[in-house]
Design an enzyme around this catalytic site. Structure first.
Site, mmCIF file in Angstrom:
data_model
loop_
_atom_site.group_PDB
_atom_site.id
_atom_site.type_symbol
_atom_site.label_atom_id
_atom_site.label_comp_id
_atom_site.label_asym_id
_atom_site.label_seq_id
_atom_site.Cartn_x
_atom_site.Cartn_y
_atom_site.Cartn_z
ATOM 1 N N LYS A 35 0.697 -1.182 0.005
ATOM 2 C CA LYS A 35 0.128 0.097 0.116
ATOM 3 C C LYS A 35 0.781 1.257 -0.035
ATOM 4 O O LYS A 35 0.658 2.309 -0.768
ATOM 5 C CB LYS A 35 -1.110 0.096 1.090
ATOM 6 N N GLN B 290 -4.989 -1.223 9.626
ATOM 7 C CA GLN B 290 -4.937 -2.644 8.940
ATOM 8 C C GLN B 290 -5.495 -3.608 9.919
ATOM 9 O O GLN B 290 -5.212 -3.795 11.020
ATOM 10 C CB GLN B 290 -3.507 -3.014 8.655
ATOM 11 N N ASP C 107 -11.392 2.922 3.882
ATOM 12 C CA ASP C 107 -11.662 1.565 3.806
ATOM 13 C C ASP C 107 -13.127 1.224 3.595
ATOM 14 O O ASP C 107 -13.816 0.381 3.345
ATOM 15 C CB ASP C 107 -11.405 0.871 5.030
#
Ligand code: NAP
Length: 300
Positions: A54, A98, A121
């Site tokens: 990422k 994460q 997200d």
């Protein structure tokens, strides 16, 4: 029939190009550099790889990457304090924590502490509610990537029968909402669905997000259907040597591609689209934060 392969790797590259072009415009015309902060707690090896990828791709499209690696024993209070700090930082337009988090941390509490406008997200309950009510939201990256590929392949999805196997909050449910938003007739199948093969055989669009290697075989598929395989499963591959593994999807590619009209491979299908959509969401968040028009073709 031999299915057309939907090349997610190539598609993701075009998404990243579009993102990079928007980033250049934001920098040149408005002096804004979109920034993505990724928070990793602990040392889960798979998560470390994701976070590294990422960060690398964020920099490649010209955005700023902020990486926060915290020890596994980080307290909830310390993690929430970091998120507060990122929420308040104008250089940070997107925040991603994460998952999975170590067991002592409450993931829902942590995710819901992110400013929803920076929740790239799309897991914050505000974004879930906005998506569910057809309002502008941050959309979870994996289903957004699937939607982009489906729109690209079909043009309009209106009126098509879509079956999503899996009802997780990260993939199945938002995928179903997005397909509904594009006027598909949507069925969500799961572990308790009766006659699941029969349900799947009605689908013009079949999205498999299950986590069971090669569960969906060719005889589950309506001839000519479009099959999106979200699954990422590692299985033993003795043919490659002792202890070796390979990746397979939730769909048995060989038999499915004999029947489907189009299909995403694993690897090289949905997977690469997920990070590309994370970058897309970050540039969208940067535009929204600054009252600028959203990038075309990068949102739901
Ligand atoms: P998850 O949270 O474990 O959800 C799996 C879903 O599949 C559940 O709703 C479950 O039903 C359903 N299911 C399990 N066994 C089934 C069966 N025999 N028949 C029908 N449905 C069944 O998984 P997830 O997070 O959504 O992920 C799904 C897959 O996608 C995994 O392989 C994951 O690695 C992959 N994934 C890929 C990406 C990517 O970037 N490509 C991103 C995220 C996830 P119940 O609810 O009834 O238990």
């Amino acid at each position: 029939m031999t299915a057309q392969i939907i090349d997610g790797k190539a598609f993701a590259a075009t998404v990243r190009e579009k993102v990079a072009a928007h980033v250049t415009r934001l920098k040149d015309d408005h002096g804004i550099t979109p920034g993505l902060a990724v928070v990793l707690v602990g040392e889960d090896p798979a998560s470390q790889v994701y976070v590294r990828n990422k960060g690398k791709q964020t920099v490649e499209v010209g955005m700023t990457s902020f990486e926060h690696k915290l020890p596994a024993e980080t307290s909830e209070a310390d993690l929430l304090a970091l998120i507060d700090q990122l929420n308040a930082d104008p250089a940070v337009h997107g925040i991603l924590v994460q998952l999975p988090l170590p067991g002592h941390l409450d993931s829902d509490l942590v995710i819901n502490s992110i400013d929803p406008s920076k929740d790239v997200d799309g897991f914050h309950i505000s974004n879930v509610g906005l998506l569910g009510t057809g309002q502008k939201s941050m959309v979870p990256c994996t289903p957004l990537g699937c939607l982009m590929m489906l729109r690209d392949h079909h043009g309009s999805l209106s009126g098509l029968n879509a079956v999503v196997i899996g009802r997780s909050n990260i993939v199945g449910k938002p995928m179903a909402q997005l397909l509904l938003g594009d006027s598909c007739t949507v069925t969500i199948a799961h572990s308790r669905t009766k006659d699941i093969e029969e349900v799947c055989r009605r689908a013009d669009i079949l999205v498999a997000a299950v986590g069971r290697p090669e569960m969906v075989t060719g005889d589950w598929i309506k001839p000519g259907a479009t099959v999106i395989d979200v699954g990422i499963n590692r299985v033993p591959a003795p043919e490659k040597g002792e202890g070796k593994t390979r990746l397979v999807g939730d769909v048995a590619f060989a038999s499915a591609s004999e029947v489907a009209g189009a299909i995403t491979p694993v690897p090289g299908g949905v997977g690469p689209m997920t990070i590309a959509c994370l970058l897309a969401n970050t540039v969208t968040a940067a535009c929204r934060a600054n009252g600028l028009p959203e990038p075309e073709g990068l949102t739901a």
